[in-house]
Design a protein around this motif. Structure first.
Motif, short mmCIF file in Angstrom:
data_model
loop_
_atom_site.label_atom_id
_atom_site.label_comp_id
_atom_site.label_asym_id
_atom_site.label_seq_id
_atom_site.Cartn_x
_atom_site.Cartn_y
_atom_site.Cartn_z
N SER A 1 -5.80 12.11 7.90
CA SER A 1 -5.49 12.34 5.94
C SER A 1 -4.63 13.37 5.45
N ASP B 1 0.76 -1.66 -0.37
CA ASP B 1 -0.12 0.22 0.00
C ASP B 1 0.94 1.20 0.16
N GLU C 1 -7.40 4.74 1.08
CA GLU C 1 -8.15 4.64 2.00
C GLU C 1 -9.11 5.34 2.03
N VAL D 1 -1.62 10.71 5.07
CA VAL D 1 -2.13 9.66 4.17
C VAL D 1 -1.68 10.21 2.64
N ARG E 1 -6.81 2.06 -2.53
CA ARG E 1 -6.00 1.08 -1.78
C ARG E 1 -5.29 2.76 -0.89
#
Length: 305
Positions: free
Chosen positions: A222, A36, A176, A225, A173
């Motif tokens: 977020s 990932d 997320e 990420v 993916r």
């Protein structure tokens, strides 16, 4: 008497050779075993990279005015490939106008924009093909599901449907978003919306990402990420230019920065060069004109009954 029928022409035993079918260029497909946290690097392959001495972005004397107001005044800027570059400035400084001209959403009144050595005005299709763009306050087709929106972005960028679907799943993916792919984008939170739009900007494997306030209204989880994916993208040879009001973030992740005030670039270079002996926030305040004058607001401290 009827006329004799003509004899049939002799037929060769050898059938004519069929013309060869055109062979399409192979499309890059990410390895299914990719983890990932490295999906971004696996997806962004494809076209041969430009020569190392060709900057990912070059602005030469770029100017834009709206009526009598000059929003951007003769900006010169050069960003090397593989850079994480921040464009900072106060509200109304010309950041969004500059990024809009880089993205081809606005046409400069003067000057030149080059993307990986390609003149944006002279060859807009080629220049825009190597860019992914996330405008500020972008309105999108939010009645589509996340899956449909990413598929639309991919096909619009010329990907085969199967490739677009595979990349959409891998990007979801990485960002997320897998559990939300079948929900309409109108149901997404601000952070989820920002992530799906950024995934759409990256789906065609661009060399340059132009991001206007990508972390605005995004929660810290977020943000991390997004930062992780962008950092992997840059480490794999991609280039990012973003605007942000978060000086700490720019100081932490960017290797280059430009401070734009009143449509002019007042400082540019590495983060260390621009901030000098100060923090980037302190240097920004100095260049932007210092703190506002609060004299005369003594009444604010009397409080109302």
């Amino acid at each position: 008497d009827s006329e004799p029928e003509p004899e049939p022409e002799p037929v060769s035993d050898l059938a004519p050779e069929p013309e060869p079918e055109p062979v399409s260029e192979p499309q890059p497909v990410a390895d299914e075993s990719t983890e990932d946290d490295t999906v971004a690097a696996a997806v962004f392959t494809g076209e041969e990279a430009p020569a190392e001495d060709v900057p990912a972005l070059r602005l030469s004397g770029v100017t834009k005015a709206f009526g009598s107001t000059t929003a951007v005044a003769a900006v010169d800027l050069e960003i090397a490939s593989g850079s994480f570059f921040g464009l900072v400035g106060p509200n109304g400084a010309g950041k969004t106008t500059t990024l809009s001209m880089i993205a081809g959403l606005l046409r400069p009144d003067a000057g030149q924009v080059e993307i990986a050595g390609v003149d944006l005005a002279g060859n807009p299709s080629a220049a825009k093909a190597s860019m992914g763009v996330l405008p500020d306050r972008l309105r999108t087709f939010d009645r589509l599901t996340g899956r449909q929106l990413l598929h639309y972005y991919g096909v619009l960028r010329g990907l085969r449907p199967a490739v677009a679907a595979e990349r959409a799943a891998e990007l979801a993916r990485a960002f997320e978003l897998t559990a939300a792919l079948n929900r309409p984008v109108s149901d997404y939170s601000a952070g989820m919306t920002k992530k799906v739009l950024l995934a759409g900007a990256m789906i065609h494997a661009p060399r340059l990402l132009v991001l206007d306030e990508p972390f605005e209204a995004v929660d810290p989880v977020s943000s991390e990420v997004i930062l992780g994916i962008l950092s992997t993208y840059v480490a794999s040879g991609g280039t990012v230019i973003l605007s942000s009001h978060g000086m700490d973030l720019v100081e932490r992740v960017c290797d280059g920065v430009a401070v734009i005030v009143g449509g002019q670039v007042l400082a540019r270079g590495s983060v260390d060069e621009v901030r000098g002996d100060h923090t980037l926030a302190e240097r920004f305040v100095q260049l932007a004109g210092g703190r506002s004058d609060v004299e005369g607001l003594e009444w604010l401290h009397t409080y109302s009954d």
